[in-house]
Design an enzyme around this catalytic site. Structure first.
Site: not given
Length: 462
Positions: A181-182, A201, A267, A316, A441
């Site tokens: 995420a970071i 990655e 990481v 969090a 909708h």
């Protein structure tokens, strides 16, 4: 100085714990060595979302013609973007200060060290040390950016998330190591601002904790945005002796050398459990985590731990939930252990990612017979009208009993949609009940209902 409860750390785990404890009638103190709100409010969750909002507005300007609008000229002020983010963070930290006063919680500034006998010694900025006693001491010291031996951070050319939020100038080229995420949130931000970004990655897929379909869709979105993605790759060493930084990357095809102004190491995290007195008190740890039971109690009576320092998810909202559970248990209320299998995860990149429960691979490994449905936002009227048709909602059900095993989303605003699945799973809602609950909708959220309909062979709009 005697308290009922002392909380060590004031992040979203610590300050929420303190407030709930005060509501329950406890006399409470919070010890904080830096800024109220911890990393999340000051250097994490909140300021990164401010940066990403600026990036989103900038993207809208770049694509104004797609909406029939003419914008003759526009530009960015990188310094002003950073300053806005810092201003949002400062405002939130002041909000926590207000909550501390409102709830009559004592804020003790300084570095806290645990002592035997339910004591905490606090070293103030002037060097003076004061000892405080409490019936219960809750450790909520959080975590920081993890450093790898081959990626030493100098805070200038090789940085962690903290420096990434307050760079004095915008880099022309950036390498992001790690696609959690970071990593991908910063990659999205800097790419939108015009920085040339490369993601490295180690795993076969970006955002590797997500469902494989989400990972593949997200990689396509990153590449479409102009971000270079290198999976199955690892930075073996770096050279920061020149004007920028060189990264020597091991790939399946051999070594590749990348050059950039900045390398962001994303990481993972390292818990803040050193030098806080754990050994002296005798609190058990394992693999960088404080060991606790279902009610956040350590092996030493009167000492508790919540949040990133414990083995649960480092999020969090998990820290907040653990803190509330902890003090309610101390109060003697009836509480149930947290279901860590029903914790939502959100990534606020472009596009957003949100998920809860099992991935398709995990569900198959557990032996479930599955019903899987997917609804693409290309078939969503609201998404098409908004100009955000990329992504989908994917749902996974147990074919035998209809249990909602997992929900995975990628697209605009999906972090606001995932709570439907979280609540439904908490209530043991079946696919049939979701299908028969009328969704408004046109909305992005009706894609959840449509995905469920697809799983059960009743989809209308595909």
């Amino acid at each position: 100085m005697k308290y009922d409860i002392i909380v060590l750390g004031s992040g979203p785990g610590g300050y929420v714990t303190a407030i709930r404890a005060s509501q329950l009638g406890f006399k409470v103190a919070v010890i904080e060595k830096e800024s109220l709100g911890g990393v999340c409010l000051n250097w994490g969750c909140i300021p990164t979302k401010a940066l990403l909002k600026s990036a989103q507005v900038f993207d809208y300007l770049k694509h104004a013609a797609d909406y029939g609008l003419i914008v003759d000229s526009f530009d960015k002020d990188f310094g002003a973007v950073i300053n806005r983010s810092r201003g949002v963070a400062d405002g939130m930290s002041k909000g926590v200060q207000f909550l501390m006063k409102k709830n009559k919680i004592d804020v003790i500034e300084g570095y806290g060290t645990l002592k035997p006998g339910k004591k905490v010694a606090v070293k103030a900025a002037d060097g003076t040390v004061t000892e405080y006693n409490a019936d219960h001491i809750i450790i909520a010291t959080g975590a920081r950016s993890r450093e790898l031996p081959n990626l030493p951070q100098d805070g200038k050319k090789v940085i962690g998330y903290r420096q990434a939020m307050s760079l004095p100038t915008q880099p022309k080229k950036m390498i992001v190591v790690g696609s959690g995420a970071i990593g991908v949130e910063f990659a999205s931000f800097y790419n939108s601002m015009g920085t040339e970004v490369t993601i490295v990655e180690f795993m076969p897929n970006v955002v590797p904790v997500e469902d494989e379909d989400v990972s593949k869709q997200f990689e396509r979105s990153l590449k479409k945005a102009g971000i270079k993605v290198m999976t199955n790759s690892s930075v073996e060493r770096i050279d920061a002796s020149g004007a920028g930084v060189k990264a020597y990357v091991k790939t399946a095809k051999g070594e590749e050398v990348l050059e950039a102004d900045i390398l962001l190491s994303a990481v993972g995290i390292k818990t803040n459990i050193e030098n806080i007195g754990l050994e002296e008190v005798g609190i058990a740890t394992d693999r960088d985590k404080i060991l606790v039971n279902d009610y956040c109690q350590t092996n030493v009576p009167g000492y508790y731990a919540i949040g990133d320092v414990t083995p649960g998810q480092a999020l969090a909202h998990v820290a907040s939930a653990e803190g509330i559970l902890c003090v309610e248990k101390i109060k003697g209320l009836h509480v149930e252990p947290i279901d860590y299998g029903n914790v939502p995860g959100c990534t606020y990149a472009n596009p957003e990612i949100a998920s809860v429960g099992l991935t398709e691979k995990q569900a198959k490994e557990k032996g479930y017979e599955l019903k899987i449905g997917k609804f693409p936002f290309t078939a969503s009227g609201k998404a098409k009208a908004a100009g955000t048709p990329d992504g989908f909602v994917k749902v996974i059900f147990d074919a035998k009993y209809g249990e909602w095993l997992g929900c995975h989303m990628i697209g605009a605003g999906v972090t606001e949609m995932i709570s439907e699945a979280v609540v439904a799973r908490k209530l043991e809602t079946t696919g049939h009940e979701i299908l028969k609950a009328i969704h408004p909708h046109p909305t992005m959220s009706e894609a959840v209902m449509e995905a469920v309909a697809d799983a059960y062979g009743e989809v209308i709009h595909l």
